[in-house]
Design an enzyme around this catalytic site. Sequence first.
Site, PDB file in Angstrom:
ATOM      1  N   LYS A  31       0.857  -1.202   0.000  1.00 34.86           N
ATOM      2  CA  LYS A  31       0.000   0.000   0.000  1.00 34.86           C
ATOM      3  C   LYS A  31       0.887   1.244   0.000  1.00 34.86           C
ATOM      4  CE  LYS A  31      -2.226   1.635   3.754  1.00 34.86           C
ATOM      5  NZ  LYS A  31      -1.981   3.087   3.756  1.00 34.86           N
ATOM      6  N   ASP A  58      -3.552   4.413  -1.588  1.00 34.08           N
ATOM      7  CA  ASP A  58      -4.459   4.826  -0.502  1.00 34.08           C
ATOM      8  C   ASP A  58      -4.415   6.342  -0.331  1.00 34.08           C
ATOM      9  OD1 ASP A  58      -5.939   4.937   1.895  1.00 34.08           O
ATOM     10  OD2 ASP A  58      -4.247   4.271   3.128  1.00 34.08           O
ATOM     11  N   LYS A  60      -7.400   8.234  -0.343  1.00 33.51           N
ATOM     12  CA  LYS A  60      -8.656   8.629   0.339  1.00 33.51           C
ATOM     13  C   LYS A  60      -9.209   9.942  -0.204  1.00 33.51           C
ATOM     14  CE  LYS A  60      -7.356   6.496   4.791  1.00 33.51           C
ATOM     15  NZ  LYS A  60      -5.922   6.262   4.669  1.00 33.51           N
ATOM     16  N   ASP A  63     -13.736  15.130  -2.221  1.00 35.63           N
ATOM     17  CA  ASP A  63     -13.866  16.492  -2.767  1.00 35.63           C
ATOM     18  C   ASP A  63     -15.187  16.541  -3.535  1.00 35.63           C
ATOM     19  OD1 ASP A  63     -13.288  19.089  -3.851  1.00 35.63           O
ATOM     20  OD2 ASP A  63     -11.139  18.646  -3.750  1.00 35.63           O
ATOM     21  N   THR A 121     -10.076   3.650  11.219  1.00 36.71           N
ATOM     22  CA  THR A 121      -9.861   2.731  12.347  1.00 36.71           C
ATOM     23  C   THR A 121      -9.232   3.443  13.558  1.00 36.71           C
ATOM     24  OG1 THR A 121      -7.949   2.027  11.048  1.00 36.71           O
ATOM     25  CG2 THR A 121      -9.775   0.501  11.174  1.00 36.71           C
ATOM     26  N   ARG A 213       2.920  -0.842  10.769  1.00 37.01           N
ATOM     27  CA  ARG A 213       4.008  -0.833  11.737  1.00 37.01           C
ATOM     28  C   ARG A 213       4.344  -2.209  12.327  1.00 37.01           C
ATOM     29  NH1 ARG A 213       1.359   4.504  14.219  1.00 37.01           N
ATOM     30  NH2 ARG A 213      -0.425   3.398  13.315  1.00 37.01           N
TER      31      ARG A 213
END
Length: 237
Positions: A31, A58, A60, A63, A121, A213
């Site tokens: 990603k 990614d 997102k 608009d 999340t 991570r």
Amino acid sequence: MNTSPIIALDFKHQEAALSFLKPFETGTFVKVGMQLFYKEGPSILYRLKEQGFDVFLDLKLHDIPNTVKSAMTSLAAVGADLVNVHAAGGSLMMEAALEGLDIGTEAGQSRPSIIAVTQLTSTTEAQMQRDQLIQHSLNDSVLHYAKLAQAAKLDGVVCSVLEASSIANVCGQEFLKVTPGIRLANDAAHDQKRIATPAEARQMGSTQIVVGRSITGAVDPVAAYEEIARQWKGLNE
Ligand code: C5P
């Protein structure tokens, strides 16, 4: 769509991302988020695709419909396999995003899949109610956005594992439920709030998991990836 764990390449520049990926196999799903894309632009996608990786871009988008449509027309050409928008942009924006992707996809190529972010999340129910003034449960809000995304003919949503099974009940097994917020049992949660293990993700109906991570910050990232993949496939139980 590739169902291997998606590694979030949250690195500062492409040299760091590409060198991190050297020990990983071709076909690994990765990603690219805002940090890397805003630094490197489409060249990071070209490099990853050249090396045989599947890429979730990614960004997102959120608009007005016309702007998202034009942006998606541009993004269709950079080679991503999966892109996304915020469902909070609304039905018309999601429909426009899909139209833009169709326009930008070259003849003979397949259109990138497109999913909508429901609630991040990192958001708790209390934060959602206070900051977004949504007086419903977090699950209802996520489910509402999933239904809107499906009605707009998107391929699925980004949600937490905790909502994946209710989305599967309403939108079906095939509708993508891409779930970040994945941690091994002893890992730190960091800024994520609605977290789950890879095994829980599988049991609850996620179709893809996104892990950053817990892999990129591990002492041995390949071993961490393999352990996550084993749990995700149910091989450790
Ligand atoms: O490091 P960690 O596993 O928390 O990374 C999760 C990745 O998934 C980050 O790149 C984050 O931007 C992304 N993401 C998320 N929640 C969403 C959508 C994307 O955490 N709803």
